[in-house]
Design an enzyme around this catalytic site. Sequence first.
Site, PDB file in Angstrom:
ATOM      1  CG  ASP A  83      -2.029   0.815   1.363  1.00 37.58           C
ATOM      2  OD1 ASP A  83      -2.316   1.403   0.356  1.00 37.58           O
ATOM      3  OD2 ASP A  83      -2.587   1.382   2.539  1.00 37.58           O
ATOM      4  CG  HIS A  84      -0.565   4.849   0.398  1.00 36.23           C
ATOM      5  ND1 HIS A  84      -1.112   6.030  -0.498  1.00 36.23           N
ATOM      6  CD2 HIS A  84      -1.637   4.452   0.990  1.00 36.23           C
ATOM      7  CE1 HIS A  84      -2.185   6.290  -0.233  1.00 36.23           C
ATOM      8  NE2 HIS A  84      -2.853   5.347   0.412  1.00 36.23           N
ATOM      9  CG  HIS A 187      -5.228   7.926   4.044  1.00 36.02           C
ATOM     10  ND1 HIS A 187      -4.622   8.500   2.959  1.00 36.02           N
ATOM     11  CD2 HIS A 187      -5.446   6.616   3.349  1.00 36.02           C
ATOM     12  CE1 HIS A 187      -4.440   7.970   1.920  1.00 36.02           C
ATOM     13  NE2 HIS A 187      -5.080   6.758   2.177  1.00 36.02           N
ATOM     14  N   GLY A 188      -7.062   8.195   7.971  1.00 34.67           N
ATOM     15  CA  GLY A 188      -6.710   8.042   9.382  1.00 34.67           C
ATOM     16  C   GLY A 188      -7.980   8.192  10.341  1.00 34.67           C
ATOM     17  N   GLY A 222      -9.153   5.384   2.041  1.00 32.81           N
ATOM     18  CA  GLY A 222      -9.799   6.362   3.055  1.00 32.81           C
ATOM     19  C   GLY A 222     -11.260   5.905   3.349  1.00 32.81           C
ATOM     20  CB  SER A 223     -13.383   3.467   2.071  1.00 30.05           C
ATOM     21  OG  SER A 223     -12.467   2.370   2.181  1.00 30.05           O
TER      22      SER A 223
END
Length: 332
Positions: A83-84, A187-188, A222-223
């Site tokens: 991821d990322h 995100h977060g 960011g779901s």
Amino acid sequence: MPLITLRQALDAAADGAYGVGAFNVTDLVQAEAVLDAARATDSPVIVQTIAGASAHGSDEAFWEALINLARRYEDIPVVVHLDHGPTFDDCVRAITAGFTSVMIDGSLLEDRVTHASFDENVEITKRVVEYAHAHGVSVEGELGTIGGSEDGGATVKEIVLAEPDDAERFVDATGVDALAVAIGTSHGAYKFSSPPDGSVLRMDLIAEIAARVPRTHLVMHGSSSLPAGLRAQINTHGGALPESWGVPEDEKARSTKLGIRKLNQGMDSHMAYMAAARTFLATDVLTVDPAPFERAARQAMEQMVAERMHVFGQAGQAYRHRGVRDAVAASA
Ligand code: 13P
Ligand code: ZN
């Protein structure tokens, strides 16, 4: 039995018009929670991790163990995804370790703060696609900028929405298998200060972009929903999380009808894990063996992930891969 690629997972999801959750893990206990949830719901699954963000001492040691663990779930179609990925070299490291998919996040430059230009993003993404495809590995790129910090760290990205014209040009120029589109999510554990509406979450952009890039699968980052009940449980047992709203469950289900095929979830799983861990530790004040609290946390995370698999529509869809997996195994 081989792991499957992101391309295989999302092609099947497009055929069946469902979404596949990509669940972030930072250790092997969490990875087991995700894989057990997939087995319990007979789901194809994407297990993903961010370089340098695990609880283990080295990425290489963790990644090797993660791949071995995933391979033990022979009956389940599993993608192991980076991821990322911040750099070309990180993507190469993951491919060498045996990941079947990588994300190159070319939306930011290597300092992870400065926004990359469209051409800079194309250049690095194309380089990763050439390398990854030559090794039978899928690639996800990112267009626009998703807000917040991916791993709960200090980097805070300002949201820049994806443009349909750019999406088409980006896919043509890079050949990515999947594209993370910034549609207003972030995100977060701290996302929106009130329930998000259509002006914040641009669901209309999904269908518009999907129509422009029919062979490329769209990804929603960011779901997480940030369930209020889990926040209350964490705060009852020593946490101090401020009120915050994430992406509502029904919006996630709707996104899969509009063209989202991969839904990235880290925080909801982590909140389930931490709520159970904090409750256990606050309640059982005599045990010093860490295994019982980790077991309770793993089981809570498994339950959360399994619930999401039903929301995304991947539950019961593993059968779609059994023929593909057998064919790949036979030719190996
Ligand atoms: P959340 O922060 O909403 O869980 O999203 C995770 C994510 O997008 C990882 O890439
Ligand atoms: Zn993300």
